[in-house]
Design an enzyme around this catalytic site. Structure first.
Site, PDB file in Angstrom:
ATOM      1  N   GLY A 112       0.816  -1.201   0.000  1.00  0.00           N
ATOM      2  CA  GLY A 112       0.000   0.000   0.000  1.00  0.00           C
ATOM      3  C   GLY A 112       0.850   1.250   0.000  1.00  0.00           C
ATOM      4  O   GLY A 112       2.069   1.191   0.105  1.00  0.00           O
TER       5      GLY A 112
ATOM      6  N   CYS B   6       5.620  -5.534   1.670  1.00  0.00           N
ATOM      7  CA  CYS B   6       5.813  -4.099   1.462  1.00  0.00           C
ATOM      8  C   CYS B   6       5.251  -3.286   2.637  1.00  0.00           C
ATOM      9  O   CYS B   6       5.803  -3.327   3.728  1.00  0.00           O
ATOM     10  CB  CYS B   6       5.230  -3.676   0.121  1.00  0.00           C
ATOM     11  SG  CYS B   6       5.909  -2.112  -0.480  1.00  0.00           S
ATOM     12  N   LEU B   7       4.155  -2.544   2.462  1.00  0.00           N
ATOM     13  CA  LEU B   7       3.584  -1.807   3.582  1.00  0.00           C
ATOM     14  C   LEU B   7       3.195  -2.771   4.696  1.00  0.00           C
ATOM     15  O   LEU B   7       3.336  -2.459   5.881  1.00  0.00           O
ATOM     16  CB  LEU B   7       2.369  -0.991   3.135  1.00  0.00           C
ATOM     17  CG  LEU B   7       1.808  -0.028   4.189  1.00  0.00           C
ATOM     18  CD1 LEU B   7       2.694   1.196   4.338  1.00  0.00           C
ATOM     19  CD2 LEU B   7       0.391   0.406   3.843  1.00  0.00           C
TER      20      LEU B   7
ATOM     21  N   GLY C  23       8.925   3.782  -0.431  1.00  0.00           N
ATOM     22  CA  GLY C  23       9.679   4.966  -0.059  1.00  0.00           C
ATOM     23  C   GLY C  23       9.993   5.031   1.421  1.00  0.00           C
ATOM     24  O   GLY C  23      10.635   5.975   1.881  1.00  0.00           O
ATOM     25  N   PHE C  24       9.516   4.026   2.188  1.00  0.00           N
ATOM     26  CA  PHE C  24       9.808   3.919   3.609  1.00  0.00           C
ATOM     27  C   PHE C  24      10.495   2.575   3.858  1.00  0.00           C
ATOM     28  O   PHE C  24      10.375   1.647   3.050  1.00  0.00           O
ATOM     29  CB  PHE C  24       8.527   4.008   4.441  1.00  0.00           C
ATOM     30  CG  PHE C  24       7.904   5.380   4.449  1.00  0.00           C
ATOM     31  CD1 PHE C  24       8.090   6.240   5.524  1.00  0.00           C
ATOM     32  CD2 PHE C  24       7.123   5.815   3.369  1.00  0.00           C
ATOM     33  CE1 PHE C  24       7.514   7.502   5.524  1.00  0.00           C
ATOM     34  CE2 PHE C  24       6.559   7.078   3.368  1.00  0.00           C
ATOM     35  CZ  PHE C  24       6.757   7.929   4.445  1.00  0.00           C
TER      36      PHE C  24
ATOM     37  N   HIS D 207       8.271  -7.184  -3.701  1.00  0.00           N
ATOM     38  CA  HIS D 207       7.013  -7.690  -4.251  1.00  0.00           C
ATOM     39  C   HIS D 207       7.225  -9.061  -4.903  1.00  0.00           C
ATOM     40  O   HIS D 207       7.604  -9.136  -6.069  1.00  0.00           O
ATOM     41  CB  HIS D 207       6.465  -6.712  -5.293  1.00  0.00           C
ATOM     42  CG  HIS D 207       5.823  -5.507  -4.700  1.00  0.00           C
ATOM     43  ND1 HIS D 207       4.504  -5.175  -4.899  1.00  0.00           N
ATOM     44  CD2 HIS D 207       6.317  -4.551  -3.882  1.00  0.00           C
ATOM     45  CE1 HIS D 207       4.221  -4.064  -4.250  1.00  0.00           C
ATOM     46  NE2 HIS D 207       5.309  -3.670  -3.629  1.00  0.00           N
TER      47      HIS D 207
ATOM     48  N   GLU E 237       5.077 -11.119  -6.004  1.00  0.00           N
ATOM     49  CA  GLU E 237       4.188 -11.380  -7.146  1.00  0.00           C
ATOM     50  C   GLU E 237       4.787 -10.838  -8.442  1.00  0.00           C
ATOM     51  O   GLU E 237       4.431 -11.280  -9.538  1.00  0.00           O
ATOM     52  CB  GLU E 237       2.809 -10.767  -6.884  1.00  0.00           C
ATOM     53  CG  GLU E 237       2.643  -9.304  -7.226  1.00  0.00           C
ATOM     54  CD  GLU E 237       3.401  -8.372  -6.299  1.00  0.00           C
ATOM     55  OE1 GLU E 237       3.541  -7.191  -6.646  1.00  0.00           O
ATOM     56  OE2 GLU E 237       3.850  -8.826  -5.216  1.00  0.00           O
TER      57      GLU E 237
ATOM     58  N   GLN F  62       6.164  -3.431   6.771  1.00  0.00           N
ATOM     59  CA  GLN F  62       6.477  -2.308   7.655  1.00  0.00           C
ATOM     60  C   GLN F  62       5.515  -2.266   8.845  1.00  0.00           C
ATOM     61  O   GLN F  62       5.928  -2.000   9.978  1.00  0.00           O
ATOM     62  CB  GLN F  62       6.421  -1.012   6.855  1.00  0.00           C
ATOM     63  CG  GLN F  62       7.455  -0.945   5.742  1.00  0.00           C
ATOM     64  CD  GLN F  62       7.107   0.065   4.659  1.00  0.00           C
ATOM     65  OE1 GLN F  62       6.079   0.750   4.736  1.00  0.00           O
ATOM     66  NE2 GLN F  62       7.953   0.160   3.645  1.00  0.00           N
TER      67      GLN F  62
ATOM     68  N   ASN G 193       8.789  -1.392  -4.747  1.00  0.00           N
ATOM     69  CA  ASN G 193       8.138  -0.090  -4.848  1.00  0.00           C
ATOM     70  C   ASN G 193       7.839   0.406  -3.444  1.00  0.00           C
ATOM     71  O   ASN G 193       6.796   0.107  -2.882  1.00  0.00           O
ATOM     72  CB  ASN G 193       6.852  -0.184  -5.670  1.00  0.00           C
ATOM     73  CG  ASN G 193       6.044   1.099  -5.590  1.00  0.00           C
ATOM     74  OD1 ASN G 193       6.585   2.157  -5.321  1.00  0.00           O
ATOM     75  ND2 ASN G 193       4.745   0.994  -5.807  1.00  0.00           N
TER      76      ASN G 193
ATOM     77  N   GLY H  40       1.967   5.434   1.074  1.00  0.00           N
ATOM     78  CA  GLY H  40       2.083   6.361   2.182  1.00  0.00           C
ATOM     79  C   GLY H  40       2.948   5.887   3.335  1.00  0.00           C
ATOM     80  O   GLY H  40       3.712   4.924   3.242  1.00  0.00           O
TER      81      GLY H  40
END
Length: 373
Positions: free
Chosen positions: A238, A265-266, A309-310, A349, A351, A269, A307, A240
């Site tokens: 996801g 990913c998100l 940014g954190f 990722h 997938e 985190q 993909n 943000g």
């Protein structure tokens, strides 16, 4: 004659090129992706909410666009920057040009700029807010607009793109290329997937390994999920700031140890935050299909699609989780394992839509964990 377009960055840097896609203005964080292919999958990845995507590879649009390559119902990137957008497509699956696709979805884009210079600039000075405009406004005015725009830190974008209602997903990966038909998977596992902005391919691959997936909104309580009696929990990707996703860390903390958990990913985190770890904003992030990741358990190196940014602060999870994977370019955390809680996660990722297939085995690992193997 093609219409003039301007890209202006918050630090005062400007680029002049030609407009593609819709006319107008768009504001977003300017990032770059190094993938050579898969621009439609990238545009429709919900992780790009609020971002203007610069494609580092110079030629885009040569395979057109088609419904089968959508990772969600619509593009989520708010703008697109390319060196050259092909006016003609050459692919038997294409139904329209990239330019027509962008126009139809209201995405403002720019072509004809030196994307090498832009990528180097972002790499050196960091991802930052920017504006693409086809409206003829002065570059200085656009720079001021970029400077006044809110950045990604502190923004809960995941809740905004999450599904509003739960739904069941049982469709395996479609056969788009005429390959030999595969037998339908036996759906042995009931999995609840938290939708923080998930990609459709992730659901397909979960079904492929035997999962009947119930997708739920990002804010769903742990009690409601456990009432489903799932065999496992999936934490999706996801957009943000992971620390801004309201209540997600506390919910996941309540789930740990109850059933196996797999985060991407998100979701990776948020798992770290649930364990008491910390995340931080990276200078320009990882976006592309060629990121080398080392599995510290096996020593094997995988080329991965990424993909984000954190990232997870490795020191913050010491003693709470085992760092299982690292990025070989910068040493950042790429995977976690929590053996006592039967939980694991990866920053990349698996997938891989688009990207290499090196990490797809992770979906089978999740199935084995649910089977008690």
């Amino acid at each position: 004659m093609m219409k003039r377009a301007v890209l202006a960055l918050a630090d005062g840097t400007t680029f002049e090129g030609r407009a593609i896609g819709a006319s107008g203005e768009t504001v977003g964080e300017v990032v770059f992706n190094t993938s050579m292919t898969g621009y439609q999958e990238i545009l429709t990845d919900p992780s790009y909410v609020g971002q203007i995507v610069t494609m580092a590879y110079p030629e885009m649009g040569n395979v057109g666009a088609n419904p089968g390559d959508q990772e969600s119902q619509k593009p989520h990137a708010v703008g697109m920057v390319v060196r050259n957008s092909s006016e003609q497509h050459s692919n038997w699956r294409a139904q329209e040009t990239l330019d027509a696709y962008l126009k139809r979805h209201g995405i403002v884009g720019i072509e004809g700029i030196d994307t090498r210079r832009l990528v180097r600039h972002v790499r050196t000075h960091g991802a930052q807010m920017g504006v693409i405009s086809t409206e003829g406004h002065s570059p200085n005015a656009l720079v001021e607009r970029a400077r006044s725009a809110r950045g990604m830190e502190g923004q809960d974008l995941a809740t905004g793109v999450s599904t509003h209602e739960p739904y069941l997903f049982t469709t395996p990966t479609p056969n788009l290329l005429g390959e030999p038909e595969r037998p339908a998977p036996e759906l042995r596992f009931d999995v609840v997937a938290y939708d923080y902005g998930l990609k459709r391919s992730m659901l397909h691959f979960l079904v492929d390994v035997g999962c009947r997936v119930k997708v739920v909104p990002a804010g769903t309580s742990a009690e409601a999920v456990l009432a489903e009696k799932p065999h496992g929990i999936f934490l999706a990707n996801g957009p943000g700031d992971p620390a801004a996703v309201k209540g997600a860390d506390k919910v996941v903390a309540s789930l740990l140890g109850k059933v196996p958990v797999f985060g991407i990913c998100l979701g990776h985190q948020i798992l770290a935050l649930a364990l008491g770890g910390r995340t931080y904003k990276m200078k320009f992030g990882h976006r592309g299909a060629n990121q080398p990741v080392k599995d510290l358990t096996t020593g094997k190196v995988e080329i991965t699609s990424q993909n984000h940014g954190f990232a997870v602060d490795d020191a913050s999870v010491k003693g709470k989780a085992v760092v299982s994977h690292i990025n070989l370019n910068d040493g950042t955390v790429e995977g976690l394992v929590v053996p006592d809680a039967r939980a694991f996660s990866v920053q990349y990722h698996p997938e891989a839509s688009p990207g290499p297939h090196d990490a797809r085995y992770l979906f089978s690992r999740f199935a084995k964990l649910m089977a008690g193997e």
